[in-house]
Write an enzyme that holds these catalytic residues in place. Sequence first.
Site, PDB file in Angstrom:
ATOM      1  N   LYS A 234       3.124 -12.013   2.480  1.00 21.33           N
ATOM      2  CA  LYS A 234       2.559 -11.824   3.762  1.00 21.33           C
ATOM      3  C   LYS A 234       1.640 -13.116   3.573  1.00 21.33           C
ATOM      4  O   LYS A 234       1.216 -14.170   4.542  1.00 21.33           O
ATOM      5  CB  LYS A 234       1.463 -10.709   3.544  1.00 21.33           C
ATOM      6  CG  LYS A 234       2.270  -9.497   4.068  1.00 21.33           C
ATOM      7  CD  LYS A 234       1.516  -8.050   3.465  1.00 21.33           C
ATOM      8  CE  LYS A 234       2.242  -7.044   4.001  1.00 21.33           C
ATOM      9  NZ  LYS A 234       1.871  -5.691   3.742  1.00 21.33           N
TER      10      LYS A 234
ATOM     11  N   GLN B 299      -3.729  -4.029   0.712  1.00 25.08           N
ATOM     12  CA  GLN B 299      -2.510  -3.460   0.482  1.00 25.08           C
ATOM     13  C   GLN B 299      -2.445  -2.045  -0.079  1.00 25.08           C
ATOM     14  O   GLN B 299      -3.276  -1.804  -1.362  1.00 25.08           O
ATOM     15  CB  GLN B 299      -1.899  -4.466  -0.610  1.00 25.08           C
ATOM     16  CG  GLN B 299      -0.260  -4.112  -0.917  1.00 25.08           C
ATOM     17  CD  GLN B 299       0.671  -4.410   0.387  1.00 25.08           C
ATOM     18  OE1 GLN B 299       0.550  -5.200   1.182  1.00 25.08           O
ATOM     19  NE2 GLN B 299       1.469  -3.431   0.523  1.00 25.08           N
TER      20      GLN B 299
ATOM     21  N   ASP C 168      -3.888  -3.829  10.034  1.00 24.90           N
ATOM     22  CA  ASP C 168      -2.852  -3.090   9.653  1.00 24.90           C
ATOM     23  C   ASP C 168      -3.022  -1.836  10.678  1.00 24.90           C
ATOM     24  O   ASP C 168      -1.997  -0.731  10.664  1.00 24.90           O
ATOM     25  CB  ASP C 168      -3.145  -2.392   8.193  1.00 24.90           C
ATOM     26  CG  ASP C 168      -1.985  -2.645   7.362  1.00 24.90           C
ATOM     27  OD1 ASP C 168      -0.679  -3.303   7.793  1.00 24.90           O
ATOM     28  OD2 ASP C 168      -2.208  -2.480   6.420  1.00 24.90           O
TER      29      ASP C 168
END
Length: 299
Positions: free
Chosen positions: A53, A97, A120
């Site tokens: 990412k 994460q 997200d």
Amino acid sequence: MTTVIDGKQVAASVIDAVKTASQALTEQTGVKTGLAVVIVGNDSASHAYVSSKSKMAKECGFTSVQHTLPEETTQEELATLVQTLNRDESLHGILVQLPLPKHLNSEPIIQSILPEKDVDGLHVVNAGKLATGDLDGGLVSCTPAGAMVFVKRTHGEDLSGLNAVVIGRSNLFGKPMAQLLLAANATVTIAHSRTKDLASVCRNADILVAAVGRPEMVKADWVKPGATVIDVGINRVAAPEKGEGKSRLVGDVAFEECAKVAAVITPVPGGVGPMTIAMLMANTVIAAYRKAGKAAPKF
Ligand SMILES: NC(=O)c1ccc[n+]([C@@H]2O[C@H](COP(=O)([O-])OP(=O)(O)OC[C@H]3O[C@@H](n4cnc5c(N)ncnc54)[C@H](OP(=O)(O)O)[C@@H]3O)[C@@H](O)[C@H]2O)c1
């Protein structure tokens, strides 16, 4: 002829559009898009995801910041970092994460990210905007957003008259996917582990989306001839044919047999998977446009 969607190619086209949009924003306003990625602990799979990412963010021309915190990080330390990132004007997206180490509670951390930086799409404000059909105000969870790119490139923007079945009702995928399909005028059924006669529910689907986590559960006789089949599942199974102790990835759809019935199908790997990271980049540049008071690009 069945079309097998090349997720890598579609993801690359999204990334190209992100690069162009990010560059245009800098030219017009001087703003450079910024993404912060936070990882806690030693999980090797999570480290691999995070570094790809961060790398992709750099490739897109973003300011890319990675915070790697030790396993023993406390809830308060992580919460403090999120507050600092929330206040940082140079960052438009924050991603923590998941999963976090077991001693940490992820929910208050996710809910403490500013909704406009929640790339997200997991904040309740973003989930709520999607649920109320406000697609232009919030940020949509990356994997369903990516699956929806496939659906729209196959069927167009308006799914009026089409039946869609989503197998799986998770907050991460099933529910937002169903809401995206509904917002595009599909007639949507959400199936799950308590659904009666799942095969016949699926046979009604013009668009069948499987996000279950059960290897090759969807069989050819579950698929309506000519349907579009989107396989979100990622399952590692033993592959003795590749040698002792070897494994391979399969989806929730029995690909070979279903490809003979479907008109359009995604493979695993190389289908939905590459779209998640592409849509993370798309969400970040969308967030940067909004912060700059500009109309955000669509992907
Ligand atoms: N980047 C990506 O490509 C990506 C991203 C996210 C997820 N995934 C993959 O997608 C899959 C699903 O992820 P998730 O996070 O949504 O999983 P999840 O939270 O475990 O949800 C699974 C869903 O499947 C349903 N289910 C389980 N067994 C079933 C059965 N026998 N028949 C019908 N429904 C059944 C469950 O029903 P109940 O609610 O009734 O228990 C649940 O709603 C996983 O393989 C995951 O690895 C991939």
